[in-house]
Enzyme design. Sequence first.
Site, PDB file in Angstrom:
ATOM      1  N   ASP A  31       0.906  -1.899  -0.045  1.00 65.05           N
ATOM      2  CA  ASP A  31       0.284  -0.381   0.585  1.00 65.05           C
ATOM      3  C   ASP A  31       0.646   0.868   0.115  1.00 65.05           C
ATOM      4  OD1 ASP A  31      -3.116   0.456   1.202  1.00 65.05           O
ATOM      5  OD2 ASP A  31      -1.732   2.221   0.922  1.00 65.05           O
ATOM      6  N   GLN A  94     -15.447   2.616   0.894  1.00 59.81           N
ATOM      7  CA  GLN A  94     -14.618   2.347  -0.015  1.00 59.81           C
ATOM      8  C   GLN A  94     -13.901   3.403  -0.461  1.00 59.81           C
ATOM      9  OE1 GLN A  94     -16.325  -0.832  -2.981  1.00 59.81           O
ATOM     10  NE2 GLN A  94     -13.965  -0.698  -3.704  1.00 59.81           N
ATOM     11  N   HIS A 100     -10.322  -4.866  -2.804  1.00 60.71           N
ATOM     12  CA  HIS A 100      -8.587  -5.129  -2.733  1.00 60.71           C
ATOM     13  C   HIS A 100      -9.007  -5.427  -1.329  1.00 60.71           C
ATOM     14  CE1 HIS A 100     -10.136  -0.769  -1.988  1.00 60.71           C
ATOM     15  NE2 HIS A 100      -9.138  -0.576  -1.323  1.00 60.71           N
ATOM     16  N   PHE A 101      -8.196  -5.866  -0.963  1.00 59.08           N
ATOM     17  CA  PHE A 101      -7.990  -6.932   0.397  1.00 59.08           C
ATOM     18  C   PHE A 101      -7.117  -6.144   1.243  1.00 59.08           C
ATOM     19  CE2 PHE A 101     -11.644  -9.453   1.626  1.00 59.08           C
ATOM     20  CZ  PHE A 101     -12.374  -9.646   0.431  1.00 59.08           C
ATOM     21  N   HIS A 102      -7.194  -5.356   2.398  1.00 55.71           N
ATOM     22  CA  HIS A 102      -6.028  -4.799   2.843  1.00 55.71           C
ATOM     23  C   HIS A 102      -5.005  -5.805   4.194  1.00 55.71           C
ATOM     24  CE1 HIS A 102      -6.285   0.134   2.610  1.00 55.71           C
ATOM     25  NE2 HIS A 102      -7.721  -1.225   2.968  1.00 55.71           N
TER      26      HIS A 102
HETATM   27  P1  DGP Z   1      -9.458   1.421   0.528  1.00 56.19           P
HETATM   28  O1  DGP Z   1     -10.450   2.104  -0.389  1.00 56.19           O
HETATM   29  O2  DGP Z   1      -9.752   2.684   1.717  1.00 56.19           O
HETATM   30  O3  DGP Z   1      -9.729   0.473   2.197  1.00 56.19           O
HETATM   31  O4  DGP Z   1      -8.309   1.594   0.591  1.00 56.19           O
HETATM   32  C1  DGP Z   1      -7.503   1.665  -0.820  1.00 56.19           C
HETATM   33  C2  DGP Z   1      -6.048   1.974  -0.774  1.00 56.19           C
HETATM   34  O5  DGP Z   1      -5.654   2.350  -1.769  1.00 56.19           O
HETATM   35  C3  DGP Z   1      -5.061   3.000   0.325  1.00 56.19           C
HETATM   36  O6  DGP Z   1      -4.755   2.789   1.424  1.00 56.19           O
HETATM   37  C4  DGP Z   1      -3.862   3.773  -0.659  1.00 56.19           C
HETATM   38  C5  DGP Z   1      -4.032   2.210  -1.193  1.00 56.19           C
HETATM   39  N1  DGP Z   1      -3.574   3.314  -2.758  1.00 56.19           N
HETATM   40  C6  DGP Z   1      -4.607   4.286  -3.421  1.00 56.19           C
HETATM   41  N2  DGP Z   1      -3.634   4.298  -4.545  1.00 56.19           N
HETATM   42  C7  DGP Z   1      -2.550   3.614  -5.053  1.00 56.19           C
HETATM   43  C8  DGP Z   1      -1.965   3.476  -5.812  1.00 56.19           C
HETATM   44  O7  DGP Z   1      -1.399   4.173  -6.837  1.00 56.19           O
HETATM   45  N3  DGP Z   1      -0.577   2.548  -5.100  1.00 56.19           N
HETATM   46  C9  DGP Z   1      -0.538   1.801  -4.040  1.00 56.19           C
HETATM   47  N4  DGP Z   1      -0.017   1.064  -3.609  1.00 56.19           N
HETATM   48  N5  DGP Z   1      -1.700   2.116  -3.023  1.00 56.19           N
HETATM   49  C10 DGP Z   1      -2.437   2.447  -3.176  1.00 56.19           C
END
Ligand code: DGP
Length: 137
Positions: A31, A94, A100-102
Amino acid sequence: MKEKCIFCEISNGNIPSKKILETENVLALLDVNPVSEGHTLVIPKKHYENIFDIDKEILKEISEICQKLSNLFKEKLKCEGVNILNASGKVAQQSVFHLHFHVVPRYSNDKLNLWFHQEANKNIDLNKVFNKISNIY
Ligand code: DGP
């Protein structure tokens, strides 16, 4: 013009990422805004919006990869636990609309609080909700 999906761009190789693991259908990448050391996202390569439309077989693969990563982080990063989190839908917070899964490694001194902060909602009638959703399979 339709906005490009950031995770599709990553999976197509148009945007660089730090890939931890890759299979035919699934990608695990660091992330970009980590909340702990090793914070990783597990995504399907093909575009699915969230839990509501993801292909069942790919979801199984994603879940196996979440377990594999958890063990990897335990061994290599010495984490003591993990949180595995998914947000599906705007109301569920979201922010990127590609499933996506964290996988968030947890350490005893990480000072994170990723669990429910609210008190239980006393207005929820358990019998009513149970009758609405039980015995449907
Ligand atoms: P969420 O939709 O709130 O579950 O989280 C989206 C996650 O994606 C956030 O923690 C940051 C990550 N993220 C957003 N843009 C990018 C990117 O361009 N590259 C990577 N590696 N992660 C990203």
